[in-house]
Design a protein around this motif. Sequence first.
Motif, PDB file in Angstrom:
ATOM      1  N   LYS A 128       0.818  -1.215   0.000  1.00  0.00           N
ATOM      2  CA  LYS A 128       0.000   0.000   0.000  1.00  0.00           C
ATOM      3  C   LYS A 128       0.853   1.267   0.000  1.00  0.00           C
ATOM      4  N   TRP A 129       1.885   1.305   0.847  1.00  0.00           N
ATOM      5  CA  TRP A 129       2.673   2.536   0.865  1.00  0.00           C
ATOM      6  C   TRP A 129       3.563   2.644  -0.373  1.00  0.00           C
ATOM      7  N   VAL A 130       4.007   1.528  -0.901  1.00  0.00           N
ATOM      8  CA  VAL A 130       4.773   1.569  -2.153  1.00  0.00           C
ATOM      9  C   VAL A 130       3.887   2.051  -3.299  1.00  0.00           C
ATOM     10  N   LEU A 131       2.653   1.562  -3.352  1.00  0.00           N
ATOM     11  CA  LEU A 131       1.722   2.027  -4.387  1.00  0.00           C
ATOM     12  C   LEU A 131       1.415   3.512  -4.216  1.00  0.00           C
ATOM     13  N   ALA A 132       1.319   3.973  -2.962  1.00  0.00           N
ATOM     14  CA  ALA A 132       1.084   5.405  -2.734  1.00  0.00           C
ATOM     15  C   ALA A 132       2.238   6.234  -3.289  1.00  0.00           C
ATOM     16  N   VAL A 133       3.464   5.778  -3.064  1.00  0.00           N
ATOM     17  CA  VAL A 133       4.628   6.464  -3.629  1.00  0.00           C
ATOM     18  C   VAL A 133       4.550   6.448  -5.151  1.00  0.00           C
ATOM     19  N   LEU A 134       4.160   5.306  -5.710  1.00  0.00           N
ATOM     20  CA  LEU A 134       4.072   5.181  -7.166  1.00  0.00           C
ATOM     21  C   LEU A 134       3.029   6.130  -7.746  1.00  0.00           C
TER      22      LEU A 134
END
Length: 358
Positions: free
Chosen positions: A17-23
């Motif tokens: 989730k946080w990686v996707l938010a960064v993406l």
Amino acid sequence: MNTQVKPRRYDFLDNIKWVLAVLVILHHCASTAGLDPIGYNLPHVKESMQYQYGILGSFQGINQSFFMSLFFFISAYFVIPSYERKGAGRFMLDKLKRLGIPTLITLFIIFPVIGSVDFARSNVEGFFLNGNIILGVTWFCWTLIVFSGVFALCRIVITGSSKEQLDKPFPALWKILLFAVVMIPVNFFGFYLMKMLGQDFLGFHLLKYFPLYISMFYFGIQAYKYQWLDKLEFKHAFAGILMWIIAKAFIAPIASGYGLYDEMVTRGFTVIGMSMFLLYGFKILFDCKGKWSSLLARTAFAAYVVQNVPMKFAADLYQPFMAQTPLINFVVIAIPSVIGSFAIGYLICKTPVLKRIF
């Protein structure tokens, strides 16, 4: 109310989730670097360097091929335990609070800050004129409210039905491929609706992508019911990345050669394929919790909501000094935007009232 054993916490889902938010933030930084007109993007560079916009466009194309659909899958995975714990009424009230308030904050606070009061007002007025309203990144929040409402209604209607089949296996590869093929005309229908109704009809941003958004939300619910994440294996990840590569490298050019909108043809393959690959990869490599990963996971949603604020100020400050190299502009915008989004998100999550929402 039915009670159910609390499901095992999957730390790798928090990390995704946080990686996707960064993406997502990086995706919009590519637009801000001059690729798309979003209201505060940098002006185009000299013609000799504009080929780099193609690189940024490819980066966005890779993201768009899966990332928001995977967000819907992960969000849906927690719907059943939340519903069982709270009941229909509290479940929907919680969704309205946690997703509706950020949407209103975007409409009436963030938009006037990054744009103008006139734009914010005309945007709301436009809804009554043509049914279209721009919700910024919180179109995702609004869509989740609607999807959750449909889920709750279905649970109320079908309550007391037959027992759940808890040992249903992970779908066979041929079923996954068949689904991707069947979705092709459905995707084109979504594209047709978008052209007819507008890009933000009723706040639903880009209807052409909604067939897979709906599908992945449904699959997230099924994944929880049948514990598909526990059954996800290397073969699924390998088949998934192979699907994505073949769709991008071979199916898309063939579809374009026949005059078809290649993204609508390949979308089922890319969404399912990359999602299986990433879910397995994070499950094996990043099913852990640390101080920083926990902090990033906790603040990811708030960072997602406020991302346009630091992005806009970074673009405004940098524009007088901008380089004529789009990739450099992208990096210069991206670094303060990502850091600023999570910093503001951290402050929001520490604020007594807001932390109960975010």
